[in-house]
Structures are given as C-alpha cells and as structure tokens.
Scaffold this motif. Structure first.
Motif, PDB file in Angstrom:
ATOM      1  N   GLU A 139      -5.864  -1.276   0.631  1.00  0.00           N
ATOM      2  CA  GLU A 139      -6.187   0.126   0.834  1.00  0.00           C
ATOM      3  C   GLU A 139      -7.553   0.450   0.229  1.00  0.00           C
ATOM      4  OE1 GLU A 139      -4.262   4.572  -0.036  1.00  0.00           O
ATOM      5  OE2 GLU A 139      -3.307   2.756  -0.812  1.00  0.00           O
ATOM      6  N   GLY A 140      -8.412   1.080   1.004  1.00  0.00           N
ATOM      7  CA  GLY A 140      -9.728   1.482   0.517  1.00  0.00           C
ATOM      8  C   GLY A 140     -10.809   0.452   0.692  1.00  0.00           C
ATOM      9  N   GLU A 141     -10.476  -0.733   1.157  1.00  0.00           N
ATOM     10  CA  GLU A 141     -11.508  -1.752   1.333  1.00  0.00           C
ATOM     11  C   GLU A 141     -12.505  -1.300   2.399  1.00  0.00           C
ATOM     12  OE1 GLU A 141      -9.258  -5.285   2.079  1.00  0.00           O
ATOM     13  OE2 GLU A 141      -8.991  -5.723  -0.048  1.00  0.00           O
ATOM     14  N   GLY A 142     -13.776  -1.492   2.118  1.00  0.00           N
ATOM     15  CA  GLY A 142     -14.827  -1.033   3.004  1.00  0.00           C
ATOM     16  C   GLY A 142     -15.175   0.432   2.821  1.00  0.00           C
ATOM     17  N   ASP A 175     -15.506  -8.251   0.816  1.00  0.00           N
ATOM     18  CA  ASP A 175     -16.003  -6.895   0.997  1.00  0.00           C
ATOM     19  C   ASP A 175     -16.821  -6.432  -0.207  1.00  0.00           C
ATOM     20  OD1 ASP A 175     -16.362  -4.215   1.550  1.00  0.00           O
ATOM     21  OD2 ASP A 175     -14.306  -3.653   1.057  1.00  0.00           O
ATOM     22  N   PRO A 176     -18.158  -6.309  -0.077  1.00  0.00           N
ATOM     23  CA  PRO A 176     -18.965  -5.894  -1.216  1.00  0.00           C
ATOM     24  C   PRO A 176     -18.740  -4.450  -1.628  1.00  0.00           C
ATOM     25  CG  PRO A 176     -20.309  -6.012   0.760  1.00  0.00           C
ATOM     26  CD  PRO A 176     -18.977  -6.572   1.116  1.00  0.00           C
ATOM     27  N   VAL A 177     -18.257  -3.625  -0.708  1.00  0.00           N
ATOM     28  CA  VAL A 177     -18.003  -2.234  -1.053  1.00  0.00           C
ATOM     29  C   VAL A 177     -16.883  -2.155  -2.100  1.00  0.00           C
ATOM     30  CG1 VAL A 177     -17.290   0.029  -0.195  1.00  0.00           C
ATOM     31  CG2 VAL A 177     -18.765  -1.432   1.205  1.00  0.00           C
ATOM     32  N   ALA A 178     -15.841  -2.937  -1.898  1.00  0.00           N
ATOM     33  CA  ALA A 178     -14.670  -2.866  -2.775  1.00  0.00           C
ATOM     34  C   ALA A 178     -14.808  -3.697  -4.041  1.00  0.00           C
ATOM     35  CB  ALA A 178     -13.417  -3.306  -2.018  1.00  0.00           C
ATOM     36  N   THR A 179     -15.527  -4.813  -3.972  1.00  0.00           N
ATOM     37  CA  THR A 179     -15.517  -5.744  -5.114  1.00  0.00           C
ATOM     38  C   THR A 179     -16.910  -6.195  -5.531  1.00  0.00           C
ATOM     39  OG1 THR A 179     -15.186  -7.642  -3.627  1.00  0.00           O
ATOM     40  CG2 THR A 179     -13.212  -6.579  -4.523  1.00  0.00           C
ATOM     41  N   GLY A 180     -17.910  -5.338  -5.345  1.00  0.00           N
ATOM     42  CA  GLY A 180     -19.257  -5.695  -5.786  1.00  0.00           C
ATOM     43  C   GLY A 180     -19.360  -5.747  -7.304  1.00  0.00           C
ATOM     44  N   PRO A 181     -20.426  -6.382  -7.839  1.00  0.00           N
ATOM     45  CA  PRO A 181     -20.572  -6.545  -9.293  1.00  0.00           C
ATOM     46  C   PRO A 181     -20.902  -5.233  -9.991  1.00  0.00           C
ATOM     47  CG  PRO A 181     -22.525  -7.338  -8.154  1.00  0.00           C
ATOM     48  CD  PRO A 181     -21.528  -7.007  -7.088  1.00  0.00           C
ATOM     49  N   LEU A 182     -20.357  -5.077 -11.193  1.00  0.00           N
ATOM     50  CA  LEU A 182     -20.586  -3.886 -12.010  1.00  0.00           C
ATOM     51  C   LEU A 182     -21.325  -4.273 -13.286  1.00  0.00           C
ATOM     52  CD1 LEU A 182     -17.026  -2.268 -11.777  1.00  0.00           C
ATOM     53  CD2 LEU A 182     -19.020  -1.771 -10.356  1.00  0.00           C
ATOM     54  N   GLY A 183     -22.339  -3.504 -13.637  1.00  0.00           N
ATOM     55  CA  GLY A 183     -23.073  -3.776 -14.867  1.00  0.00           C
ATOM     56  C   GLY A 183     -24.556  -3.855 -14.601  1.00  0.00           C
ATOM     57  N   ALA A 184     -25.118  -5.050 -14.727  1.00  0.00           N
ATOM     58  CA  ALA A 184     -26.545  -5.248 -14.517  1.00  0.00           C
ATOM     59  C   ALA A 184     -26.911  -5.075 -13.042  1.00  0.00           C
ATOM     60  CB  ALA A 184     -26.945  -6.647 -14.987  1.00  0.00           C
TER      61      ALA A 184
END
Length: 355
Positions: free
Chosen positions: A146-149, A298-307
């Motif tokens: 749910e919410g992917e993309g 899916d980069p929208v749902a699981t892209g990197p957080l931080g730098a």
C-alpha cells in the motif's frame, strides 16, 4: 538532483495515546531487516522527542542490528536478541526494566507477540495480522504494497508515532555516530577521494546492477585518481572479488567487514555506489552521499534517507516488479538493470565528489 523523499500525512485521524504511566521508560521493538530499520530512524528520533525529560527510550532489536541502534546517540539502551523473536532470557531482561509503554514498529504477528509476552502494560502498534488482541492501543493496518509509488515508507512510521504528538513530515535525524578507527586502519580517510561500492543486495539478483558495470565505473574512477573499496556480505565475497580483480587497485573487503567495520568504512568514504540495499540505507544514515541504482524496486517508497543521494532509475515498462528474480527470459531478462549504462552513474559520482 538529490533525491527528495515524499512524506505525507494521511487524511484520517489516529487516536491520541493520552496519559501514560511511563514507569521505567519506553521499549521500541525494532524491525528485523537492515534497510527497513534504517528507514524507521527519523520516526524513532521523533518518538524520543515526545518523551518527558528523564524517560528513557530503549530498543529491542535482532543482535545483528544492535550496533546500529547503539550508534544512535539519542537511544538510551539496546536489548539484543538472537533470531527474529525474543527468547525467554530476553523477555526476562525486558521485564526487569519495567517499561510502561512498548511500541511495535514491524507489522508482523511475532513482533507484537514479543512485547505481549513481556507483560508491558501499554502496547502500541498497527492492527492487522491477527494481532490486535495483543495491542492495547492501535491504529489502522498497513496493507502489503500500500502506498508504493505514492509516498515514502517513513510516512507509515511517522503516523504511528503521531499518536504521541504532532510529528514533522521530515526525514531529518541525527546521523549515526561511528568511530573512524576501523576504516583508518585500512588506510581510508575522509576527503581523499574514496568511493565505496556495494554491488550486492540481500533481497535477490533483481536488485543487482550488472557486475561488469561496477567494474567499468571502478576502472574509470581509479584512472581519475580516486580510490575504490568494494564491500559486501560474506555470501557476496566472490562477487566483490571479481569486481576488484577487474579493476586492479580496488580494495576488496567482501566478507571482511562485520557491521561495525562496515559502518566505519561507509562513514569514511566520500561517496558510495550501491544498489537499492541495506548498504545504501546505511551509508545515507551515516551522512555519506552516494548514487543508488533502482530498477525492480520503487524509489518513491524506499529511497535513501539522510545524506544527499542521486538515483539512477530504469525506464522500462515492466518496473517496478518488486520481484527477487526477473520473471523474463532471454534478451529481456534483467533488461531494467542492463538499461542503466555506467556513464550516467559515473557522472553522478563525479558530481558528488566535486561537491
């Protein structure tokens, strides 16, 4: 352009937790996977900010992830356990702390069962997975995919923490604190043009950029007087060895860096090249910029957080399939990965290194 996660507030009201008898503090039940755990960090940090002064935040986590939580300076203590579930000895240790509230980040039945068996009086989590009876406080379930993309996975964890107060729709979180000594013992030093490459992905080969592309990028960087180190889990040692052999001068650390050492290496690198993997999330959480390869996921749902990270995303009609292995055969097999050539990836790395 650096990746910007889309974090949303859902159009519904979740019940406030209200007054809590904090007792010995709060116990957060961590997720079991490296990448998932790192995507929860900003939510866990905001959870800590909602606690009254003097109320500690502890984390119960699989032993393999314990060093990560221990590297978060705002976490007051970590209780590791072997495997995916708490054993009797771990539950006894939890009971000694007399926590007043337990927060269940994973959506699994077993994670809620862990805290229920620890007899924590208030237990907060999501409904679903036949576990509602084990929670004293719950919010609506998060259905698979749910919410992917549409929005980043962090949005779900922030909604859960929002039962304690008004959350900020932000991925901001203090970077993990790591000692530089293990990397320095290998000759690594920040600012010296070190690029770390993580060619593996625990989820499966559908997440892995072709190894010959990694070789081409490594060769180009070495010619430009950069320094290259290739990292990977023990099961990826053969892969990292082939890449290092194809790019003479690259340092092969495949299977040679336990998690604390890997954290040190990624923290001392000036840039990282990785698939959508735990190493990608780890480097970003450590404050190291990089370039990530996204094809089947899916980069929208699981892209990197931080730098700041730059993403190279395949443009094919069958993605994101979210499969472990490509279902196609012949020339079309892994077309998504093959469609991302080395040169744009190399240009993104050059850009980050100049910054």
């Amino acid at each position: 352009m650096p990746y910007q996660p889309k974090i949303v507030e859902f159009p519904r009201t979740v019940p406030a937790l209200g007054q809590v008898d904090w007792r010995g503090g709060v116990l957060l039940r961590s997720t079991n996977w490296l990448g998932d755990m790192l995507m929860t960090l900003p939510a866990a940090w905001q959870l800590k900010g909602f606690l009254p002064a003097g109320v500690p935040l502890w984390v119960a986590a699989p032993a393999g992830l314990a060093p990560l939580w221990q590297a978060a300076p705002w976490v007051d203590g970590v209780i590791p356990f072997d495997g995916k579930r708490m054993d009797a000895q771990t539950r006894q240790q939890v009971r000694k702390h007399d926590f007043g509230l337990g927060v269940v980040f994973p959506n699994s039945f077993g994670s809620a069962w862990d805290l229920w068996r620890c007899a924590i009086p208030r237990r907060l989590g999501r409904a679903g997975a036949f576990r509602g009876w084990m929670l004293t406080d719950s919010i609506p379930r998060w259905k698979p995919h749910e919410g992917e993309g549409k929005w980043h996975q962090l949005s779900w964890y922030l909604e859960l923490v929002g039962t304690l107060g008004k959350v900020a729709l932000s991925p901001q979180c203090p970077p993990l604190a790591v000692h530089p000594a293990p990397a320095q013992a290998l000759g690594m030093e920040k600012g010296k043009g070190w690029v770390a490459m993580a060619p593996g992905a625990a989820y499966g080969p559908a997440k892995q950029w072709p190894e010959e592309y990694f070789v081409q990028v490594a060769r180009a960087l070495l010619k430009e007087n950069c320094r290259v180190v290739v990292v990977g889990a023990p099961k990826e040692a053969a892969l990292t060895a082939r890449i290092a052999a194809g790019a003479p001068g690259a340092l092969d650390l495949g299977g040679k860096t336990p998690l604390p050492a890997l954290m040190s290496v990624l923290a001392q690198a000036d840039a990282v090249l990785a698939n959508d993997s735990g190493s990608m999330h780890l480097a970003a959480a450590l404050g190291t910029p990089g370039v990530a390869i996204f094809a089947s996921t899916d980069p929208v749902a699981t892209g990197p957080l931080g730098a700041p990270w730059e993403l190279q995303v395949a443009q094919v009609d069958c993605r994101p399939c979210l499969q472990r292995q490509c279902p196609w055969a012949g020339a079309r097999q892994y077309l998504c990965m093959k469609s991302l050539p080395p040169e744009p990836v190399l240009e993104s790395l050059r850009h980050l290194l100049k910054r």
